[in-house]
Design a protein around this motif. Sequence first.
Motif, PDB file in Angstrom:
ATOM      1  N   ALA A   9       0.903  -1.013  -0.074  1.00 28.22           N
ATOM      2  CA  ALA A   9      -0.031   0.035  -0.102  1.00 28.22           C
ATOM      3  C   ALA A   9       0.883   1.333   0.103  1.00 28.22           C
ATOM      4  CB  ALA A   9      -0.898   0.065   1.081  1.00 28.22           C
ATOM      5  N   ARG A  61      -0.806  -4.247   2.087  1.00 27.15           N
ATOM      6  CA  ARG A  61      -2.248  -3.945   1.724  1.00 27.15           C
ATOM      7  C   ARG A  61      -3.034  -4.774   3.039  1.00 27.15           C
ATOM      8  NH1 ARG A  61      -4.574  -1.847  -2.981  1.00 27.15           N
ATOM      9  NH2 ARG A  61      -2.872  -1.080  -4.549  1.00 27.15           N
ATOM     10  N   LEU A  66      -0.322   3.025  -3.014  1.00 26.97           N
ATOM     11  CA  LEU A  66      -1.069   2.223  -3.814  1.00 26.97           C
ATOM     12  C   LEU A  66      -0.753   2.127  -5.291  1.00 26.97           C
ATOM     13  CD1 LEU A  66      -4.442   3.769  -2.444  1.00 26.97           C
ATOM     14  CD2 LEU A  66      -3.473   1.692  -1.646  1.00 26.97           C
ATOM     15  N   LEU A  99      -7.144   8.466  -0.893  1.00 31.19           N
ATOM     16  CA  LEU A  99      -6.715   8.395   0.556  1.00 31.19           C
ATOM     17  C   LEU A  99      -7.726   9.106   1.213  1.00 31.19           C
ATOM     18  CD1 LEU A  99      -4.529   8.165   2.862  1.00 31.19           C
ATOM     19  CD2 LEU A  99      -3.747  10.513   2.256  1.00 31.19           C
ATOM     20  N   LEU A 109      -7.001   3.400   1.315  1.00 30.28           N
ATOM     21  CA  LEU A 109      -6.021   3.518   2.296  1.00 30.28           C
ATOM     22  C   LEU A 109      -6.715   4.737   3.238  1.00 30.28           C
ATOM     23  CD1 LEU A 109      -3.155   3.493   3.891  1.00 30.28           C
ATOM     24  CD2 LEU A 109      -2.384   5.213   2.060  1.00 30.28           C
ATOM     25  N   TYR A 135      -6.242   7.168   6.812  1.00 31.96           N
ATOM     26  CA  TYR A 135      -5.245   7.582   7.562  1.00 31.96           C
ATOM     27  C   TYR A 135      -5.633   8.456   8.854  1.00 31.96           C
ATOM     28  CZ  TYR A 135      -2.052  10.988   9.716  1.00 31.96           C
ATOM     29  OH  TYR A 135      -1.290  12.063  10.495  1.00 31.96           O
ATOM     30  N   THR A 174      -9.206  -2.675   3.837  1.00 29.40           N
ATOM     31  CA  THR A 174      -8.703  -1.302   4.125  1.00 29.40           C
ATOM     32  C   THR A 174      -7.497  -1.610   4.610  1.00 29.40           C
ATOM     33  OG1 THR A 174     -11.041  -0.481   4.125  1.00 29.40           O
ATOM     34  CG2 THR A 174      -9.252   0.978   4.728  1.00 29.40           C
ATOM     35  N   THR A 175      -6.385  -0.604   4.077  1.00 28.55           N
ATOM     36  CA  THR A 175      -5.359  -0.450   4.953  1.00 28.55           C
ATOM     37  C   THR A 175      -5.372   0.789   5.648  1.00 28.55           C
ATOM     38  OG1 THR A 175      -4.148  -1.289   2.787  1.00 28.55           O
ATOM     39  CG2 THR A 175      -2.996  -0.152   4.383  1.00 28.55           C
TER      40      THR A 175
END
Length: 312
Positions: free
Chosen positions: A5, A30, A65, A80, A157, A159, A187-188
């Motif tokens: 990822a 990932r 990604l 993101l 992804l 954060y 999901t990462t």
Amino acid sequence: MTETAIELVGVTKRFGSLTAVDDLSLQVERGEIFGLLGPNGSGKTTIINMISGLSRPSSGHVKVLGIDLLKDPREIRRSLGTVPQENALYEELTAEANLRFHADLFDVPRHGLERKITALLELAQLEERRKSRVATFSGGMKRRLALVRAMLHEPELLYFDEPTLGVDVQSRHALWDRILELKDRGTTVLITSNYLEEANALCDRLAIIDRGRLVALDSPSKLRRSFGDTVVEMRTHPAPGEDIVQKVLALPGVVSAVTSDGSLKVTVEGGSDVTGRVVTAVVDSTSLEEIQSREPSLDEVFLSLTGKELRE
């Protein structure tokens, strides 16, 4: 599809004479929950800005990604989902209106949007408050809304900066459950946190950064074990002095020995045999009043690696 990822290879970021990130290489796979920890000024924010496509490295390569930062930072930002420390919600709008605004911002298709908003509000346990102004929400409710808002455009992804900052214990655990559900969905998740219990509860792996360099990378359990098997805390009378510290440090299997508030804290590796030798050495020199043993904590690992409190 790449299994990675986030990939940083030899990344350095300079601001004039200041090197904020120094030859950093790491990968986030990932589907994992990955924690980025470090004291203030360690370079975490600079790293996140590069991963988010907001800043370019002075040298090295960043891929998110599978997208090269230098070629398409805009696409990285669109891929993101972000939950910053400040929830950045429109407090005079309702919960539903906040989600609709985010949907427009990220060009979420109108077809099926109503169903998606309802599902996310249910996930956040806010369906009954969908028409309420966000200004009337508690801190935990706002945090849950910020979380599902970031999920609305279905990023691969996500954060989180301090996921449960300022929320009560009940809301904290509810948010942890939501984040773990994201992992179950593939999901990462990337987390920065000053709350080490949170990192321990959520993260598959942790990277500890100090002065822009990677100083440790492993699972929370392996990081703790790398510091030693057992921490033995002993209260003595009189309080332990430097002579006892040096005597204990000379024993095989002792990783560290420090005094604090009249107690001696010894970290050992090698199990009960080493612990027994430590206790014998202490009893030979002073009177033992109380003894406790436990596993090392992430706080102790962090301090041993950086020499700093996480909240400095």
